[in-house]
Scaffold this active site. Structure first.
Site, short mmCIF file in Angstrom:
data_model
loop_
_atom_site.label_atom_id
_atom_site.label_comp_id
_atom_site.label_asym_id
_atom_site.label_seq_id
_atom_site.Cartn_x
_atom_site.Cartn_y
_atom_site.Cartn_z
N ASN A 1 1.13 0.79 7.88
CA ASN A 1 1.70 -0.55 7.81
C ASN A 1 2.61 -0.88 8.99
OD1 ASN A 1 2.84 1.57 6.03
ND2 ASN A 1 4.64 0.25 6.07
N CYS B 1 17.26 -1.37 7.33
CA CYS B 1 18.69 -1.56 7.52
C CYS B 1 19.40 -1.34 6.19
CB CYS B 1 18.94 -2.98 8.01
SG CYS B 1 20.64 -3.28 8.48
N GLN C 1 -3.26 -1.99 3.81
CA GLN C 1 -3.24 -2.73 5.09
C GLN C 1 -4.63 -2.87 5.69
OE1 GLN C 1 -0.84 -4.42 6.40
NE2 GLN C 1 0.92 -3.67 5.23
N HIS D 1 -1.61 -9.52 -2.01
CA HIS D 1 -0.85 -10.39 -1.08
C HIS D 1 -1.02 -9.99 0.38
CE1 HIS D 1 2.98 -8.03 -0.19
NE2 HIS D 1 2.49 -7.32 -1.18
N GLY E 1 0.03 -2.99 -4.79
CA GLY E 1 -0.27 -1.75 -4.07
C GLY E 1 0.62 -0.60 -4.50
N SER F 1 -4.03 -4.31 -2.29
CA SER F 1 -3.01 -5.23 -2.78
C SER F 1 -3.41 -6.65 -2.42
CB SER F 1 -1.67 -4.88 -2.12
OG SER F 1 -0.73 -5.89 -2.38
#
Ligand code: PLP
Length: 386
Positions: A152, A325, A180, A202, A74, A200
């Site tokens: 997403n 993060c 998505q 996966h 993607g 995409s």
């Protein structure tokens, strides 16, 4: 408490490889798999497998096989659309939404560094793009409008067909990131309305490292990856036969199972969401309708999303925090900020995303475990303050 996640609620990150894709790939992973460009018979068997897979992707999209360009996923499909849509050298004006995936945001930022003007259309507090806001952003020199079909993080769905028509009114190209959306929505009307559309493998339970860009027949798009002349010069590089075959099988499986999965999963998702809202105070649901049937995105006040994901992992649930993060410091995601999520909820985001294999027992486990985890983290946070 177990140490490994048993309940997988992170399908928006990646849907585990389905048996159909694994079985289809097997013959192409072992033995002498040849270059599909080789003239000998072994090479031509690979070529036939690649072209069969292209046909399966085309079936999912409802387009001619020649309109499908395989990419590495993607991210590459989005980059190819954004760079290609501005031409080479890049020129004109680019319009994107404030909640695009980094695969669109970052090429747009790179184009801006090269002098392309980029307009970010805001979203409302339910993560929706107003087509009239897109119209207001357009200029006579707008070359490309790129608005994702489904977000997403929160799963919001955009009125892609309306926005595409508005872009076409000024002669701009229209691209949508449907990465998505593919597992849950009929892509054919979106393809019919768009010039460019990314998917995409996966995210639909095919292998990782493969995806596709739909390119409207007749559109001469400047290629992102050059060299070798494969795929008619539209994307250079030896075709990844096994990955393409697996992707094709995943597309066929999506077409065969999607309608039943939507009905089942939306009921599970709604029950999960209602039960959590009922048992946890200081919780908000992020994003509004229409949205993906599988996505449940929420935030908790006085709770750190990354700590929550780590705790849920120990409790047997694989999930995602809505916050990235870096260097151990939690940052609110740009999507949460674009929605105007109140400050006290920004650090405590959690995304539970269901899939075709999610069961009622999986959801029951999450209903049991998530409230306890949130309460425990809040209690620990209070102790630390004292
Ligand atoms: N676009 C969206 C909306 C996504 O969710 C993702 C993956 O998370 C991508 C693009 C990138 O796809 P890939 O992982 O195949 O590079």
């Amino acid at each position: 408490m177990s140490t490994a996640a048993k309940v997988y609620l992170d399908y928006n990150a990646s849907a585990p490889l389905c048996a159909e894709a694994a079985d289809a790939m097997q013959p192409w992973l072992a033995g002498r798999v040849c270059n599909p460009s080789s003239a000998h018979r072994s090479g031509q068997r690979s070529r036939a497998a690649v072209e069969q897979a292209r046909g399966q992707v085309a079936e999912l999209l409802g387009c001619p096989p020649a309109a499908v360009v395989f990419t590495s996923g993607g991210t590459e499909a989005d980059n190819a659309a954004v760079w290609g849509g501005l031409g080479w050298p890049p020129r004109g004006h680019l319009v994107i939404s404030a909640i695009e995936h980094p695969a669109v945001m970052e090429p747009a930022a790179a184009l801006r560094d090269l002098g392309v003007e980029v307009t970010h259309v805001p979203v409302d507090d339910e993560a929706r793009v107003d087509p009239e806001a897109v119209r207001a952003a357009l200029r006579p020199d707008t070359a490309l409008v790129s608005i994702m079909a489904a977000n997403n993080e929160v799963g919001s769905l955009q009125p892609v067909e309306k926005i595409a028509a508005i872009a076409h009114d000024v002669g701009a190209l229209f691209h949508t990131d449907a990465v998505q959306a593919a597992a849950w929505i009929d892509l054919r009307p979106l393809v019919a309305a768009s010039d460019l559309l990314s998917i995409s493998s996966h995210k639909i339970a095919g292998p990782m490292g493969i995806g596709a860009l739909y390119v409207r027949p007749g559109l001469d798009l400047a290629p992102l990856v050059r060299g070798g002349g494969q795929q008619g010069g539209r994307r250079g590089g030896t075709e990844a036969t096994a990955a393409m075959v697996g992707f094709g099988a995943a597309c066929a499986r999506t077409l065969a199972s999607r309608d039943q999965a939507v009905v089942r999963v939306v009921a599970l998702r709604d029950r999960l969401e209602a039960m959590l809202l009922d048992s946890i105070e200081g919780m908000r649901r992020n994003g509004g309708e229409p949205r993906l049937p599988n996505t449940c995105h929420m935030s908790f006040a006085r709770c750190d999303g990354n700590a929550l994901v780590a705790r849920l992992d120990l409790d047997g649930i694989a999930a995602s925090a809505g916050a990235a993060c870096a260097s151990g410091v939690a940052h609110a995601s740009p999507v949460m900020e674009a929605l105007g999520v109140p400050a006290e909820y920004l650090a405590g985001a959690l995304r539970l995303s269901l899939g075709y294999e999610t069961t009622a027992a999986d959801v029951d486990h999450a209903i049991d475990v998530v409230p306890t985890a949130v309460h425990a983290l809040r209690a620990a946070g209070l102790e630390a303050v004292r």
